[in-house]
Write an enzyme that holds these catalytic residues in place. Structure first.
Site, short mmCIF file in Angstrom:
data_model
loop_
_atom_site.label_atom_id
_atom_site.label_comp_id
_atom_site.label_asym_id
_atom_site.label_seq_id
_atom_site.Cartn_x
_atom_site.Cartn_y
_atom_site.Cartn_z
N ARG A 1 0.82 -1.22 0.00
CA ARG A 1 0.00 0.00 0.00
C ARG A 1 0.85 1.27 0.00
O ARG A 1 0.50 2.25 0.64
CB ARG A 1 -0.95 0.02 1.21
CG ARG A 1 -1.95 -1.11 1.24
CD ARG A 1 -3.04 -0.87 0.21
NE ARG A 1 -4.18 -1.72 0.44
CZ ARG A 1 -5.29 -1.35 1.05
NH1 ARG A 1 -5.43 -0.13 1.48
NH2 ARG A 1 -6.27 -2.19 1.22
N ARG B 1 -3.62 6.98 0.57
CA ARG B 1 -4.13 8.22 1.15
C ARG B 1 -3.17 8.95 2.07
O ARG B 1 -3.39 10.11 2.39
CB ARG B 1 -5.44 7.94 1.91
CG ARG B 1 -6.61 7.72 0.98
CD ARG B 1 -7.76 7.11 1.71
NE ARG B 1 -7.35 5.81 2.22
CZ ARG B 1 -8.13 5.01 2.94
NH1 ARG B 1 -9.34 5.40 3.26
NH2 ARG B 1 -7.69 3.84 3.34
N ASP C 1 -6.57 -2.69 -7.47
CA ASP C 1 -7.11 -3.25 -6.23
C ASP C 1 -7.44 -4.71 -6.47
O ASP C 1 -7.76 -5.11 -7.61
CB ASP C 1 -8.38 -2.50 -5.80
CG ASP C 1 -8.68 -2.77 -4.33
OD1 ASP C 1 -8.14 -2.04 -3.47
OD2 ASP C 1 -9.42 -3.72 -4.04
O1 CP3 Z 1 0.29 0.78 -3.44
C1 CP3 Z 1 -0.19 -0.35 -3.48
O2 CP3 Z 1 0.04 -1.24 -2.62
C2 CP3 Z 1 -1.03 -0.77 -4.68
C3 CP3 Z 1 -2.41 -0.60 -4.56
C4 CP3 Z 1 -3.28 -1.50 -3.68
C5 CP3 Z 1 -4.52 -1.04 -3.18
N1 CP3 Z 1 -5.15 -2.08 -2.60
C6 CP3 Z 1 -5.02 0.33 -3.32
C7 CP3 Z 1 -6.13 0.81 -2.47
C8 CP3 Z 1 -3.15 -2.84 -3.31
C9 CP3 Z 1 -1.99 -3.81 -3.52
C10 CP3 Z 1 -4.36 -3.19 -2.64
C11 CP3 Z 1 -4.63 -4.55 -2.15
C12 CP3 Z 1 -5.85 -4.79 -1.38
N2 CP3 Z 1 -7.10 -4.25 -1.55
C13 CP3 Z 1 -5.96 -5.77 -0.35
C14 CP3 Z 1 -4.84 -6.69 0.09
C15 CP3 Z 1 -3.88 -6.02 1.00
C16 CP3 Z 1 -4.42 -5.74 2.40
O3 CP3 Z 1 -4.39 -4.55 2.76
O4 CP3 Z 1 -4.84 -6.66 3.07
C17 CP3 Z 1 -7.28 -5.73 0.12
C18 CP3 Z 1 -7.85 -6.58 1.23
C19 CP3 Z 1 -7.99 -4.77 -0.66
C20 CP3 Z 1 -9.44 -4.43 -0.59
C21 CP3 Z 1 -9.63 -3.02 -0.22
N3 CP3 Z 1 -9.41 -1.95 -1.06
C22 CP3 Z 1 -10.06 -2.49 1.04
C23 CP3 Z 1 -10.42 -3.32 2.24
C24 CP3 Z 1 -10.09 -1.12 0.90
C25 CP3 Z 1 -10.58 -0.12 1.93
C26 CP3 Z 1 -9.63 0.02 3.06
C27 CP3 Z 1 -8.71 1.16 2.82
O5 CP3 Z 1 -7.51 1.01 3.06
O6 CP3 Z 1 -9.21 2.19 2.43
C28 CP3 Z 1 -9.64 -0.79 -0.40
C29 CP3 Z 1 -9.46 0.56 -0.97
C30 CP3 Z 1 -8.11 0.94 -1.42
N4 CP3 Z 1 -7.29 0.14 -2.18
C31 CP3 Z 1 -7.47 2.20 -1.22
C32 CP3 Z 1 -6.23 2.14 -1.87
C33 CP3 Z 1 -5.20 3.21 -2.01
C34 CP3 Z 1 -8.05 3.42 -0.50
C35 CP3 Z 1 -9.28 3.87 -1.19
C36 CP3 Z 1 -9.40 5.36 -1.47
O7 CP3 Z 1 -8.56 5.96 -2.17
O8 CP3 Z 1 -10.41 5.90 -1.05
#
Ligand code: CP3
Length: 348
Positions: A25, A29, A74
């Site tokens: 990640r 944000r 994602d």
């Molecule tokens: O920089 C990176 O790592 C690449 C991008 C990336 C994102 N999500 C962007 C994202 C990666 C590799 C993920 C993987 C992901 N997504 C996982 C596995 C890793 C982990 O954290 O367990 C999971 C379970 C998800 C599903 C997901 N996507 C959730 C639960 C959420 C909401 C929680 C949160 O952190 O906001 C997301 C949204 C998300 N994916 C955001 C980002 C930058 C934030 C959303 C936003 O910009 O509003």
């Protein structure tokens, strides 16, 4: 100085000039530059724009100085193409819950290269902009974790619906896991063919199952994914939350690198697998500490991984034990990256 090669070299067990570091990640944000992009477009618009996805992927590399990029997307993106209804809210993803056989049967087993071509376009565009400065990682969610979002309809504390389906309606659950496995395997292959230099599978919710259930239910699908990609000569990384409890199972998957969560002791995992490259495993909330305390925790992770006398531990990629949290300060992340490099031999 070899930022272009040290991450892949460590994944392949080759010597490195200092410990490579990237962060799960790392684009998100906690960065003002990411927030500025998100102020203009929705989350899935960002994921589906190769130009913007490349922009935030590269910004994370440039701002943090990490040794690898991870493509901005994602784990839920391929589910959109399979027909899932997903909305990204402030509280996380909200999905139309999929609870019975009819709903499972409706999911489409798509070819991601055709159904979400923008991910592959983003990979090509990102590599063009990175110009070989660092390698680029592709990724996908593990079938169990993807099923949890589909069946629960979002995040969950105890996963009653998913576990209910797994244990009370196993036929439907396996039909679902089978479809997800096919799409995940195709998605990873397409990303590698588009130019991803490594791939990582995220099983964020692995630890909801006891080891014997993980072995019986989740492991066969993960083995299938990794064995079907074995003809592709790029490092394949497995991340699961639950390394301590599920280590035996995770080691059977056939991954080239195991990403270790922050609850496990890297030295204990290393003792079990002297040869396997390991990634991890700083607790992401340590980034809330001041630099002096954070520095001690970074040194502790490096020491548990086997770094000695200011030299990198062989077969170790520094990372967090889970993703960066939004309140994290960017200067702490830069401090982390610099400290890992400085403590393991990077020449000034
Ligand atoms: O920089 C990176 O790592 C690449 C991008 C990336 C994102 N999500 C962007 C994202 C990666 C590799 C993920 C993987 C992901 N997504 C996982 C596995 C890793 C982990 O954290 O367990 C999971 C379970 C998800 C599903 C997901 N996507 C959730 C639960 C959420 C909401 C929680 C949160 O952190 O906001 C997301 C949204 C998300 N994916 C955001 C980002 C930058 C934030 C959303 C936003 O910009 O509003």
């Amino acid at each position: 100085m070899s930022r272009a090669t040290r991450f892949i070299d460590a994944c392949k067990g080759k010597p490195v000039d200092c410990t490579p570091v990237w962060l799960m990640r790392q684009a998100g944000r906690y960065q003002a530059s990411y927030q500025a992009v998100r102020a203009k477009v929705s989350f899935f618009e960002l994921c589906s724009s190769p130009d913007l996805a490349a922009q935030v992927t590269v910004a994370a590399v440039e701002e943090m100085g990490v040794d690898a990029a991870i493509i901005f997307s994602d784990i839920l993106v391929p589910l959109l193409a399979m027909g899932a209804q997903i909305e990204m809210t402030h509280g996380g993803p909200k999905l139309e819950p999929l609870r019975d056989r009819a709903a499972v049967d409706k999911l489409k087993v798509v070819e991601p290269a055709e159904a979400v071509p923008y991910v592959m376009d983003a990979i090509r565009e990102t590599n063009r902009r990175l110009d070989g400065v660092v390698p680029l990682i592709g990724f996908a969610g593990a079938p169990l974790t993807l099923a949890s979002y589909l069946v629960e309809g979002g995040g969950s504390k105890s996963f009653p619906h998913l576990k209910g389906m797994l244990f009370a309606d196993p036929d439907s659950a396996h039909q679902l896991l089978d479809k997800l496995t096919t799409v995940v395997t195709r998605h990873l292959r397409a990303q590698i063919e588009a130019g991803a230099h490594a791939v990582q599978v995220f099983d964020s919710w692995a630890s909801i199952l006891a080891p014997h259930d993980y072995r019986a239910i989740a492991l066969p699908y993960l083995k299938r994914i990794f064995s079907e990609l074995s003809d592709l000569d790029v490092p394949k990384i497995m991340f699961a939350q639950g390394t301590t409890v599920l280590l035996d199972e995770l080691l059977e998957i056939g991954a080239d690198v195991l990403s270790v969560d922050w609850c496990a002791d890297l030295a204990a995992v290393r003792a079990r697998v002297p040869e396997l490259p390991l990634q991890g495993n700083l607790d992401p909330t340590y980034l809330f500490m001041d630099e002096a305390e954070l520095g001690k925790r970074i040194a502790y992770v490096l020491e548990r991984a086997g770094a000695r006398d200011g030299k990198a531990a062989p077969k170790h990629i520094f990372n967090l034990g889970h993703g960066i949290l939004p309140p994290t300060k960017t200067d702490r992340v830069r401090f982390l990256v610099d400290t890992v490099h400085r403590l393991t031999g990077e020449e000034a």
